[in-house]
Design a protein around this motif. Structure first.
Motif, mmCIF file in Angstrom:
data_model
loop_
_atom_site.group_PDB
_atom_site.id
_atom_site.type_symbol
_atom_site.label_atom_id
_atom_site.label_comp_id
_atom_site.label_asym_id
_atom_site.label_seq_id
_atom_site.Cartn_x
_atom_site.Cartn_y
_atom_site.Cartn_z
ATOM 1 N N GLY A 1 0.828 -1.190 0.000
ATOM 2 C CA GLY A 1 0.000 0.000 0.000
ATOM 3 C C GLY A 1 0.865 1.244 0.000
ATOM 4 N N ILE A 2 0.244 2.384 -0.226
ATOM 5 C CA ILE A 2 0.923 3.690 -0.178
ATOM 6 C C ILE A 2 0.253 4.514 0.908
ATOM 7 C CG2 ILE A 2 1.542 5.786 -1.421
ATOM 8 C CD1 ILE A 2 2.942 3.347 -2.489
ATOM 9 N N TRP A 3 1.035 4.882 1.935
ATOM 10 C CA TRP A 3 0.499 5.623 3.086
ATOM 11 C C TRP A 3 0.988 7.059 3.062
ATOM 12 C CZ3 TRP A 3 3.424 6.905 7.813
ATOM 13 C CH2 TRP A 3 2.621 7.445 8.829
ATOM 14 N N ARG A 4 0.095 7.973 3.310
ATOM 15 C CA ARG A 4 0.444 9.379 3.485
ATOM 16 C C ARG A 4 -0.104 9.839 4.838
ATOM 17 N NH1 ARG A 4 -0.401 9.008 -2.034
ATOM 18 N NH2 ARG A 4 1.176 10.041 -3.356
ATOM 19 N N GLU A 5 0.800 10.357 5.686
ATOM 20 C CA GLU A 5 0.374 10.788 7.017
ATOM 21 C C GLU A 5 -0.510 12.024 6.926
ATOM 22 O OE1 GLU A 5 2.320 11.756 11.400
ATOM 23 O OE2 GLU A 5 3.620 11.425 9.659
ATOM 24 N N THR A 6 -0.207 12.928 5.982
ATOM 25 C CA THR A 6 -1.036 14.102 5.709
ATOM 26 C C THR A 6 -1.110 14.273 4.199
ATOM 27 O OG1 THR A 6 0.738 15.752 5.649
ATOM 28 C CG2 THR A 6 -0.159 15.189 7.816
ATOM 29 N N SER A 7 -1.940 15.200 3.755
ATOM 30 C CA SER A 7 -2.095 15.417 2.309
ATOM 31 C C SER A 7 -0.821 15.946 1.675
ATOM 32 C CB SER A 7 -3.248 16.391 2.055
ATOM 33 O OG SER A 7 -3.008 17.632 2.716
ATOM 34 N N THR A 8 0.059 16.557 2.481
ATOM 35 C CA THR A 8 1.306 17.113 1.948
ATOM 36 C C THR A 8 2.519 16.231 2.241
ATOM 37 O OG1 THR A 8 1.601 18.433 3.957
ATOM 38 C CG2 THR A 8 0.437 19.472 2.116
ATOM 39 N N SER A 9 2.325 15.105 2.928
ATOM 40 C CA SER A 9 3.441 14.222 3.267
ATOM 41 C C SER A 9 3.896 13.424 2.061
ATOM 42 C CB SER A 9 3.040 13.243 4.379
ATOM 43 O OG SER A 9 2.705 13.921 5.555
ATOM 44 N N ASP A 10 5.175 13.050 2.058
ATOM 45 C CA ASP A 10 5.681 12.164 1.024
ATOM 46 C C ASP A 10 5.035 10.793 1.173
ATOM 47 O OD1 ASP A 10 9.040 13.500 1.302
ATOM 48 O OD2 ASP A 10 7.367 14.117 0.015
ATOM 49 N N PRO A 11 4.729 10.142 0.058
ATOM 50 C CA PRO A 11 4.143 8.795 0.144
ATOM 51 C C PRO A 11 5.155 7.794 0.673
ATOM 52 C CG PRO A 11 4.632 9.353 -2.131
ATOM 53 C CD PRO A 11 4.883 10.597 -1.335
ATOM 54 N N ILE A 12 4.714 6.865 1.485
ATOM 55 C CA ILE A 12 5.571 5.823 2.055
ATOM 56 C C ILE A 12 4.992 4.466 1.671
ATOM 57 C CG2 ILE A 12 6.430 4.782 4.194
ATOM 58 C CD1 ILE A 12 6.358 7.523 5.467
ATOM 59 N N GLU A 13 5.841 3.601 1.121
ATOM 60 C CA GLU A 13 5.414 2.240 0.804
ATOM 61 C C GLU A 13 5.278 1.437 2.093
ATOM 62 O OE1 GLU A 13 7.608 1.898 -3.565
ATOM 63 O OE2 GLU A 13 8.058 0.470 -1.970
ATOM 64 N N VAL A 14 4.150 0.772 2.256
ATOM 65 C CA VAL A 14 3.883 0.030 3.485
ATOM 66 C C VAL A 14 3.371 -1.366 3.150
ATOM 67 C CG1 VAL A 14 3.365 2.102 4.825
ATOM 68 C CG2 VAL A 14 1.514 0.934 3.626
ATOM 69 N N THR A 15 3.445 -2.220 4.160
ATOM 70 C CA THR A 15 2.798 -3.525 4.105
ATOM 71 C C THR A 15 1.553 -3.454 4.981
ATOM 72 O OG1 THR A 15 4.905 -4.668 3.807
ATOM 73 C CG2 THR A 15 3.040 -5.981 4.563
ATOM 74 N N VAL A 16 0.423 -3.840 4.439
ATOM 75 C CA VAL A 16 -0.865 -3.754 5.124
ATOM 76 C C VAL A 16 -1.291 -5.148 5.558
ATOM 77 C CG1 VAL A 16 -3.253 -2.953 4.952
ATOM 78 C CG2 VAL A 16 -1.459 -1.819 3.610
#
Length: 334
Positions: free
Chosen positions: A14-29
């Motif tokens: 998945g792709i997680w963003r902590e806020t709308s302006t945060s860089d996307p982070i690749e995650v395992t869900v």
């Protein structure tokens, strides 16, 4: 909870963003107990989302876009059809079962709370807290610790995860905690006390101890001291003591601690003094880990009040010079 059990081993990217302006982070869900668990590529937990509260922002479209609550701009993007369908199935099952169970659960919970409040009054809050701590499983402790870490990252910034430093950090964890020991070491942006331990064996260490010192034995010493303090004082006890009796009763009766309570505790972490082990316990801990005490003592006990005169000792190296240099780059941008 049949639907959740069906998918409990399911994982996806998945792709997680902590806020709308945060860089996307690749995650395992993956699925936790009524939670959606997001881990980074180093298997370090970033956050837990409550499944009943998860909201789909773009029904019928792919990739699916989820948020943990309507009032936040934190998002998770998932393309995997199986995971998207699984999340929708579990959410519907949880939501559908809630009305039927809520009345009975409320009656039972209120009755249990009454019993345990009476027990707490009879035993005393301290005894009741100790009883509660004795029955909390490791999996719940890890979930609590990971949730606190998620809140703490929102206050101080993301944990350091540059790939150049993750391998030596893993080696340091094995060196200090053992290969099969649960828990992990996490480098955080700011931690005035140097190192501390969250429930679940999650050790936080200040990036300054990694970046600004030449001797890895100092950072290792802070970690060993924090772990020794945990062994003599349960970190979850601090959470419950800070939150009060109602939270202890809720953990005992339902197995959960409210998210806002964990958020409040995260906000207090930087102001919490270390609960140190006794000097004799620290000496034993350093000896068992084969970590030299002198570098740590020079910073924590420069006048010798705790340890007296500590001779420079010869022990097994913590990391090689090249591994330490790579670990010092773990907070570099990439």
């Amino acid at each position: 909870m049949t639907a959740l059990t069906q998918f409990e081993r399911l994982e996806s990217d998945g792709i997680w963003r902590e806020t709308s302006t945060s860089d996307p982070i690749e995650v395992t869900v993956s699925f936790g107990k009524a939670t959606l668990v997001l881990n980074d590529r180093n298997e370090q937990p970033l956050t837990h989302w409550s499944l009943p509260a998860v909201t789909r922002l773009n029904p019928g479209h792919r990739p699916a876009l989820f948020t943990p609550a309507p009032e936040t701009d934190e998002t998770l993007e998932i393309e995997d059809d199986l995971m998207v369908d699984a999340i929708e199935t579990v959410r519907k099952a949880l939501t559908k079962s809630a009305p039927r169970q809520s009345r009975l659960r409320s009656v039972v919970t209120l009755s249990l709370i009454g019993v345990f409040v009476a027990a707490a009054a009879l035993w005393g809050p301290g005894a009741f807290r100790r009883q509660t701590l004795s029955v909390v499983p490791d999996s719940k402790r890890t979930e609590i610790g990971a949730t606190i870490l998620g809140h703490y990252q929102r206050l101080t910034g993301p944990t350091c995860r540059n790939p150049i430093g993750t391998v030596p950090l893993a080696k340091l964890k094995t060196r200090l905690m053992g290969r099969d020991t649960k828990g992990q070491i996490v480098v955080v942006q700011s931690l005035p006390q140097g190192a501390t331990v969250l429930p679940g064996g999650i050790v936080l260490i200040d990036r300054a101890l990694i970046e600004q010192l030449d001797d890895p034995a100092i950072a290792a010493g802070f970690i060993i001291a924090a772990i020794a303090g945990r062994d003599s004082h349960d970190p979850l006890a601090d959470v419950l003591s800070d939150a009060g009796l109602n939270t202890t009763v809720q953990l005992f009766t339902t197995g959960d601690i409210p998210n806002d309570v964990l958020g409040d505790y995260a906000r207090s972490i930087q102001e919490i003094s270390l609960t140190p082990a006794k000097p004799s316990e620290l000496v034993t801990a350093f000896d068992n880990a084969k970590i030299p005490l002198a570098p740590y003592a020079a910073i924590r006990d420069p006048d010798g009040a705790m340890f007296g005169d500590v001779a420079s000792d010869t022990t097994t190296s913590v990391l090689t010079d090249s591994e330490w240099v790579r670990l010092q780059g773990i907070c570099a941008s990439y």
